[in-house]
Write a protein that holds these residues in place. Structure first.
Motif, mmCIF file in Angstrom:
data_model
loop_
_atom_site.group_PDB
_atom_site.id
_atom_site.type_symbol
_atom_site.label_atom_id
_atom_site.label_comp_id
_atom_site.label_asym_id
_atom_site.label_seq_id
_atom_site.Cartn_x
_atom_site.Cartn_y
_atom_site.Cartn_z
ATOM 1 N N TYR A 51 22.883 91.608 34.027
ATOM 2 C CA TYR A 51 23.848 92.425 34.754
ATOM 3 C C TYR A 51 23.243 93.071 35.994
ATOM 4 O O TYR A 51 23.885 93.905 36.646
ATOM 5 C CB TYR A 51 24.435 93.505 33.844
ATOM 6 N N ARG A 52 22.002 92.677 36.353
ATOM 7 C CA ARG A 52 21.422 93.176 37.594
ATOM 8 C C ARG A 52 22.258 92.686 38.772
ATOM 9 O O ARG A 52 22.554 91.501 38.883
ATOM 10 C CB ARG A 52 19.982 92.682 37.756
ATOM 11 N N GLY A 53 22.610 93.591 39.666
ATOM 12 C CA GLY A 53 23.425 93.214 40.813
ATOM 13 C C GLY A 53 24.916 93.363 40.581
ATOM 14 O O GLY A 53 25.716 93.016 41.455
ATOM 15 N N LEU A 54 25.294 93.891 39.392
ATOM 16 C CA LEU A 54 26.721 94.043 39.102
ATOM 17 C C LEU A 54 27.389 95.050 40.045
ATOM 18 O O LEU A 54 28.528 94.850 40.462
ATOM 19 C CB LEU A 54 26.918 94.494 37.651
ATOM 20 N N ALA A 55 26.666 96.124 40.375
ATOM 21 C CA ALA A 55 27.262 97.181 41.203
ATOM 22 C C ALA A 55 27.777 96.669 42.548
ATOM 23 O O ALA A 55 28.945 96.885 42.895
ATOM 24 C CB ALA A 55 26.265 98.319 41.406
ATOM 25 N N PRO A 56 26.944 95.967 43.348
ATOM 26 C CA PRO A 56 27.474 95.470 44.629
ATOM 27 C C PRO A 56 28.589 94.452 44.444
ATOM 28 O O PRO A 56 29.532 94.406 45.250
ATOM 29 C CB PRO A 56 26.251 94.850 45.312
ATOM 30 N N PRO A 105 27.344 90.032 53.011
ATOM 31 C CA PRO A 105 26.461 91.159 52.680
ATOM 32 C C PRO A 105 26.435 91.477 51.183
ATOM 33 O O PRO A 105 25.380 91.799 50.625
ATOM 34 C CB PRO A 105 27.067 92.323 53.479
ATOM 35 N N VAL A 106 27.594 91.359 50.537
ATOM 36 C CA VAL A 106 27.657 91.604 49.095
ATOM 37 C C VAL A 106 26.821 90.577 48.343
ATOM 38 O O VAL A 106 26.078 90.908 47.406
ATOM 39 C CB VAL A 106 29.122 91.557 48.601
ATOM 40 N N GLU A 107 26.923 89.311 48.747
ATOM 41 C CA GLU A 107 26.161 88.244 48.099
ATOM 42 C C GLU A 107 24.657 88.449 48.266
ATOM 43 O O GLU A 107 23.877 88.212 47.350
ATOM 44 C CB GLU A 107 26.564 86.885 48.681
ATOM 45 N N ILE A 108 24.245 88.874 49.447
ATOM 46 C CA ILE A 108 22.819 89.107 49.692
ATOM 47 C C ILE A 108 22.287 90.177 48.749
ATOM 48 O O ILE A 108 21.267 89.988 48.072
ATOM 49 C CB ILE A 108 22.574 89.503 51.157
ATOM 50 N N ALA A 109 22.978 91.302 48.688
ATOM 51 C CA ALA A 109 22.543 92.387 47.806
ATOM 52 C C ALA A 109 22.589 91.959 46.348
ATOM 53 O O ALA A 109 21.649 92.215 45.569
ATOM 54 C CB ALA A 109 23.424 93.613 48.025
ATOM 55 N N LYS A 110 23.660 91.288 45.958
ATOM 56 C CA LYS A 110 23.833 90.875 44.569
ATOM 57 C C LYS A 110 22.779 89.873 44.138
ATOM 58 O O LYS A 110 22.123 90.025 43.098
ATOM 59 C CB LYS A 110 25.228 90.265 44.383
ATOM 60 N N GLN A 111 22.583 88.812 44.938
ATOM 61 C CA GLN A 111 21.675 87.751 44.525
ATOM 62 C C GLN A 111 20.213 88.197 44.553
ATOM 63 O O GLN A 111 19.410 87.741 43.743
ATOM 64 C CB GLN A 111 21.873 86.514 45.397
ATOM 65 N N ARG A 112 19.863 89.096 45.461
ATOM 66 C CA ARG A 112 18.492 89.596 45.475
ATOM 67 C C ARG A 112 18.239 90.493 44.262
ATOM 68 O O ARG A 112 17.126 90.527 43.743
ATOM 69 C CB ARG A 112 18.221 90.322 46.790
ATOM 70 N N ARG A 113 19.254 91.186 43.814
ATOM 71 C CA ARG A 113 19.125 91.947 42.578
ATOM 72 C C ARG A 113 19.049 91.002 41.378
ATOM 73 O O ARG A 113 18.256 91.216 40.457
ATOM 74 C CB ARG A 113 20.326 92.883 42.420
ATOM 75 N N GLN A 114 19.863 89.965 41.389
ATOM 76 C CA GLN A 114 19.894 89.027 40.277
ATOM 77 C C GLN A 114 18.583 88.268 40.109
ATOM 78 O O GLN A 114 18.197 87.921 38.993
ATOM 79 C CB GLN A 114 21.020 88.006 40.472
ATOM 80 N N SER A 115 17.902 87.987 41.231
ATOM 81 C CA SER A 115 16.702 87.146 41.184
ATOM 82 C C SER A 115 15.504 87.854 40.593
ATOM 83 O O SER A 115 14.479 87.230 40.325
ATOM 84 C CB SER A 115 16.353 86.649 42.593
ATOM 85 N N SER A 116 15.585 89.172 40.417
ATOM 86 C CA SER A 116 14.515 89.976 39.798
ATOM 87 C C SER A 116 13.216 89.950 40.583
ATOM 88 O O SER A 116 12.137 90.130 40.011
ATOM 89 C CB SER A 116 14.256 89.507 38.351
ATOM 90 N N LEU A 117 13.287 89.691 41.873
ATOM 91 C CA LEU A 117 12.086 89.758 42.701
ATOM 92 C C LEU A 117 11.654 91.214 42.850
ATOM 93 O O LEU A 117 12.475 92.096 43.102
ATOM 94 C CB LEU A 117 12.371 89.177 44.094
ATOM 95 N N THR A 119 10.224 92.527 45.209
ATOM 96 C CA THR A 119 10.547 92.944 46.581
ATOM 97 C C THR A 119 11.939 93.552 46.658
ATOM 98 O O THR A 119 12.202 94.435 47.476
ATOM 99 C CB THR A 119 10.470 91.730 47.535
ATOM 100 N N TYR A 120 12.833 93.062 45.794
ATOM 101 C CA TYR A 120 14.219 93.510 45.832
ATOM 102 C C TYR A 120 14.577 94.389 44.633
ATOM 103 O O TYR A 120 15.733 94.497 44.254
ATOM 104 C CB TYR A 120 15.159 92.297 45.884
ATOM 105 N N ASP A 121 13.555 94.999 44.017
ATOM 106 C CA ASP A 121 13.799 95.867 42.877
ATOM 107 C C ASP A 121 14.215 97.253 43.367
ATOM 108 O O ASP A 121 13.486 98.235 43.227
ATOM 109 C CB ASP A 121 12.542 95.952 42.007
ATOM 110 N N ARG A 122 15.366 97.297 43.979
ATOM 111 C CA ARG A 122 15.881 98.535 44.543
ATOM 112 C C ARG A 122 17.402 98.449 44.564
ATOM 113 O O ARG A 122 17.982 97.424 44.197
ATOM 114 C CB ARG A 122 15.337 98.746 45.962
ATOM 115 N N SER A 123 18.050 99.525 44.966
ATOM 116 C CA SER A 123 19.512 99.537 44.961
ATOM 117 C C SER A 123 20.059 98.581 46.017
ATOM 118 O O SER A 123 19.360 98.196 46.961
ATOM 119 C CB SER A 123 20.025 100.944 45.241
ATOM 120 N N ALA A 124 21.330 98.218 45.840
ATOM 121 C CA ALA A 124 21.974 97.314 46.792
ATOM 122 C C ALA A 124 22.001 97.922 48.190
ATOM 123 O O ALA A 124 21.768 97.226 49.184
ATOM 124 C CB ALA A 124 23.395 97.008 46.326
ATOM 125 N N ALA A 125 22.286 99.215 48.261
ATOM 126 C CA ALA A 125 22.344 99.886 49.560
ATOM 127 C C ALA A 125 20.988 99.828 50.265
ATOM 128 O O ALA A 125 20.913 99.570 51.478
ATOM 129 C CB ALA A 125 22.780 101.339 49.385
#
Length: 273
Positions: A51-56, A105-117, A119-125
């Motif tokens: 469920y990572r990336g659900l918020a965006p 923009p939503v996809e970028i934030a969502k997929q970077r959260r989903q990938s568990s990198l 580097t992207y272990d931060r909020s969508a904003a």
């Protein structure tokens, strides 16, 4: 569409449908994204944190779907012949381009959260803010062209099929076209379109997940897919095929079912079969 009721119905119906799909089927989308990641499924998180990336996704789904259907229905009305597959194709194509102004923009934030990198272990904003700070508007809209290249062929297949299935449903089955059957038409059309456009989705995912200034950000869709084919063969090009088809087939049922049901509730006189 000449008044508030006319344009309000597709906006509200599309918004309800978009939220219903994205929240209900989000784990399947996460699995698909991780299968398509250059790092591979397990290194991208496996089945953990689906469920990572659900918020965006939840925040962006309603305006994206609402804007799409508002544009789609408006273009169909303006072009006149609503039963023409060419009108459906044109309306869907224009609607996808407009909706991508929010979707990308939503996809970028969502997929970077989903990938568990990490580097992207931060909020969508913060992800989008960092992308804008380092790359400007291009960072927020990285993969826009690739997303359009994925979405337009997808819609050129899905929407004419959906409209065709609906138009011929009663004649073929003898049954009235209820929201349940509208959802079934959407599921079949979506599944077919999803399978055929999987390679474009793989390329889009790779571009959006790529680090800044990496070679992937400068390659064309064809170059990316060729590189994947050389590395992983046809299975790499169609990575995430099963979850993508499953997600969009079920999603198509939920999306179009909720859209039709909401439309009937808001404008019952316009939806009699």
């Amino acid at each position: 569409m000449t008044n508030m009721k006319d344009w309000g119905t597709p906006l509200m119906a599309g918004g309800v449908a978009g939220v219903a799909v994205d929240i209900a089927l989000f784990p399947i989308d996460t699995v698909k994204t991780r299968l398509q990641s250059e790092r591979g499924f397990w290194r991208s998180g496996g089945f953990k944190g689906v469920y990572r990336g659900l918020a965006p996704a939840a925040v962006g789904s309603a305006p994206t779907a609402a804007l799409f259907f508002f544009t789609y229905e408006t273009i169909k009305t303006r072009l006149g012949s609503k039963d023409s597959p060419f009108v459906h194709m044109t309306a869907a194509s224009v609607a996808e381009v407009v909706a991508c102004l929010i979707r990308v923009p939503v996809e970028i934030a969502k997929q970077r959260r989903q990938s568990s990198l990490s580097t992207y272990d931060r909020s969508a904003a913060r992800i989008l803010l960092e992308a804008f700070r380092t790359e400007g508007i291009r960072g927020i809209y990285r993969g826009f062209g690739t997303t359009i290249l994925r979405e337009i062929p997808f819609s050129l297949i899905q929407f004419p099929l959906w409209e065709y299935f609906k138009a011929n449903w009663k004649e073929t089955t003898g049954l009235s076209l209820t929201p349940v059957y509208v959802s079934l038409c959407g599921a079949i059309a979506g599944g077919i379109a999803a399978g055929l456009t999987t390679p474009l989705d793989v390329a889009k995912t790779r571009i959006m997940l790529a680090e800044q200034n990496s070679t992937a950000t400068r390659k064309s869709v064809g170059q990316i897919l060729l590189g994947i084919y050389r590395e992983r063969g046809i299975r790499g090009v169609f990575a995430g095929f099963v979850p993508r088809v499953l997600w969009i087939t079920i999603g198509g049922a939920v999306f179009f079912g909720f859209y039709d049901l909401t439309t009937q509730i808001l404008s019952p006189s316009e939806t009699e079969r």
